[in-house]
Scaffold this active site. Structure first.
Site, PDB file in Angstrom:
ATOM      1  N   GLY A   1     -27.459  56.794   4.006  1.00 60.27           N
ATOM      2  CA  GLY A   1     -26.432  57.795   4.324  1.00 60.27           C
ATOM      3  C   GLY A   1     -25.102  57.321   3.761  1.00 60.27           C
ATOM      4  N   ARG A   2     -24.033  57.818   4.383  1.00 59.82           N
ATOM      5  CA  ARG A   2     -22.684  57.473   3.875  1.00 59.82           C
ATOM      6  C   ARG A   2     -22.470  55.967   3.806  1.00 59.82           C
ATOM      7  NH1 ARG A   2     -21.284  62.335   7.005  1.00 59.82           N
ATOM      8  NH2 ARG A   2     -21.982  61.075   8.738  1.00 59.82           N
ATOM      9  N   ILE A   3     -22.787  55.272   4.914  1.00 60.10           N
ATOM     10  CA  ILE A   3     -22.496  53.830   4.956  1.00 60.10           C
ATOM     11  C   ILE A   3     -23.480  53.065   4.065  1.00 60.10           C
ATOM     12  CG2 ILE A   3     -22.317  51.801   6.470  1.00 60.10           C
ATOM     13  CD1 ILE A   3     -21.411  53.815   8.707  1.00 60.10           C
TER      14      ILE A   3
ATOM     15  N   ALA B   1     -26.019  48.905  12.155  1.00 59.80           N
ATOM     16  CA  ALA B   1     -26.343  50.280  12.574  1.00 59.80           C
ATOM     17  C   ALA B   1     -26.290  50.397  14.097  1.00 59.80           C
ATOM     18  CB  ALA B   1     -27.699  50.670  12.016  1.00 59.80           C
ATOM     19  N   ARG B   2     -27.414  50.209  14.744  1.00 55.49           N
ATOM     20  CA  ARG B   2     -27.468  50.166  16.200  1.00 55.49           C
ATOM     21  C   ARG B   2     -28.468  49.082  16.591  1.00 55.49           C
ATOM     22  NH1 ARG B   2     -23.276  52.289  16.409  1.00 55.49           N
ATOM     23  NH2 ARG B   2     -22.676  54.236  17.409  1.00 55.49           N
TER      24      ARG B   2
ATOM     25  N   GLU C   1     -25.756  45.904  24.502  1.00 55.70           N
ATOM     26  CA  GLU C   1     -24.346  45.482  24.406  1.00 55.70           C
ATOM     27  C   GLU C   1     -23.634  45.711  25.735  1.00 55.70           C
ATOM     28  OE1 GLU C   1     -22.425  47.361  21.080  1.00 55.70           O
ATOM     29  OE2 GLU C   1     -24.068  46.826  19.746  1.00 55.70           O
TER      30      GLU C   1
ATOM     31  N   HIS D   1     -19.720  43.950  17.532  1.00 52.58           N
ATOM     32  CA  HIS D   1     -19.641  45.374  17.139  1.00 52.58           C
ATOM     33  C   HIS D   1     -18.280  45.701  16.495  1.00 52.58           C
ATOM     34  CE1 HIS D   1     -21.490  49.548  18.187  1.00 52.58           C
ATOM     35  NE2 HIS D   1     -20.753  49.632  17.086  1.00 52.58           N
TER      36      HIS D   1
ATOM     37  N   GLY E   1     -17.884  46.818  13.257  1.00 53.46           N
ATOM     38  CA  GLY E   1     -18.027  47.636  12.040  1.00 53.46           C
ATOM     39  C   GLY E   1     -16.801  48.459  11.688  1.00 53.46           C
TER      40      GLY E   1
HETATM   41  C1  DGY Z   1     -19.624  54.157  15.428  1.00 56.44           C
HETATM   42  O1  DGY Z   1     -18.622  54.820  15.162  1.00 56.44           O
HETATM   43  O2  DGY Z   1     -20.714  54.669  15.593  1.00 56.44           O
HETATM   44  C2  DGY Z   1     -19.473  52.682  15.516  1.00 56.44           C
HETATM   45  O3  DGY Z   1     -20.610  52.027  15.837  1.00 56.44           O
HETATM   46  C3  DGY Z   1     -18.367  52.297  16.453  1.00 56.44           C
HETATM   47  O4  DGY Z   1     -17.279  52.309  15.688  1.00 56.44           O
END
Ligand code: DGY
Length: 324
Positions: free
Chosen positions: A159-161, A242-243, A272, A290, A292
């Site tokens: 995807g975008r990231i 990601a997660r 988390e 976390h 990101g």
């Molecule tokens: C998001 O935006 O989903 C990140 O994990 C938190 O910034």
């Protein structure tokens, strides 16, 4: 004179310019102490406010969304990921949900590269050594890592990231980038230097580094399980921005302890802010809290994006980032 503007409950402290802007637009209820709201407080917000602006750490469950009587009509999440919200329930109740895409893409991709470099070059381990006063000096065989430039990066979720990471890796580090994400048009993948593979397993087999960029979902839960970790080469390094629950953390811990893979670098965790204590004891894993999207630029832009979604909604137009 009473304030007739929409009441917006903001669940956590936001960057000051965003809070000032919010206060200019809405009858806003800020969280000055930044203490996470309890389920009861979130329920109360659903009863009394017109909109909720939660963050990715607030669990907006079916019970909270379904509270009766309910006044909230829109939940404008501060975050691109929205697995904290029961979107199916929101949809069934006619509650609009929005997220904040795009504005954190570069920041999160930068952090994925940071993690890749840290794990490959043992940066966390080296820092711990210096801070402990345990460094005895340079020597040719000390703390050898692995080269990043020119290696193969496998991306799961383009995807975008994922695309931003692919571009950094191929343009900046001369890496060969492969990916698995069938719905992505080949042309878009090629534009960021990535070549498709037929399956997740094909990506895992060929990659020196694997970076995860899929959304959290029931299908993606524990996507990186013991079987898939075992497919990765022993020298490989796994990166997750990601997660947390896309990796089976217990299986990863065993793989790192046994050396099934060389290292991992994690910005997200299954429960988390709790981190599996066994992971914290290992030198071959980088652990970040976390981070990101944690740049001032991204966090201000995320706040502004959430406010724009609210403004658009209350002006009677569908918000641009509607996900439910
Ligand atoms: C998001 O935006 O989903 C990140 O994990 C938190 O910034």
């Amino acid at each position: 004179m009473s304030d007739t503007r929409p009441i917006v409950v903001v669940t956590r402290q936001l960057p000051a310019p965003v809070e000032r802007h919010a206060a200019g637009l809405f009858d806003v209820r800020l969280n000055a102490t930044d203490t996470p709201l309890t389920a009861e407080q979130l329920g109360e917000a659903m009863r009394t406010a017109d909109a909720l602006l939660p963050t990715v750490t607030d669990a907006i469950t079916a019970a909270i969304l379904g509270i009766s009587p309910r006044r909230v009509r829109i939940v404008a999440n501060f975050g691109v990921g929205y697995n904290n919200i029961d979107v199916a329930t929101a949809r069934s109740l006619g509650i609009v949900v929005t997220n904040t895409p795009d504005v954190l893409t570069d920041d999160t991709a930068d952090l994925a590269m940071t993690l890749m470099l840290m794990a490959a070059r043992r940066a966390g381990e080296g820092e711990r050594l210096v801070r402990a006063g345990a460094w005895t000096g340079w020597r040719p065989t000390h703390m050898l890592g692995t080269r990043v430039s020119g290696k193969t990066l496998g991306i799961l979720g383009l995807g975008r990231i994922g695309r931003a990471v692919a571009k950094r890796a191929s343009d900046g580090f001369g890496m060969r980038v492969i990916y698995f994400d069938p719905p992505v048009p080949i042309g878009e993948a090629r534009a960021c230097g990535a070549s498709p593979r037929e399956s997740i397993e094909d990506v895992l087999r060929e990659s020196d580094f694997v970076s995860l960029h899929m959304p959290a979902s029931p299908e993606n839960r524990h996507l990186m399980n013991a079987d898939r970790l075992a497919i990765m080469p022993r020298h490989a390094i796994l990166i997750n921005t990601a997660r947390g629950d896309v990796i089976d953390e217990a299986a990863l811990t065993v793989a790192l302890e046994r050396g099934t893979i060389t290292a991992a670098a994690l910005d997200v965790f299954e429960r988390e802010p709790a981190v599996n204590p066994a992971l914290t004891k290992l030198e071959n894993v980088v652990l970040l809290p976390h981070l990101g999207s944690a740049t001032t630029e991204a966090r201000v832009a995320m706040g502004e994006r959430a406010l724009t979604n609210l403004e658009t909604f209350f002006s009677g137009t569908p918000p641009r980032d509607r996900v439910a």
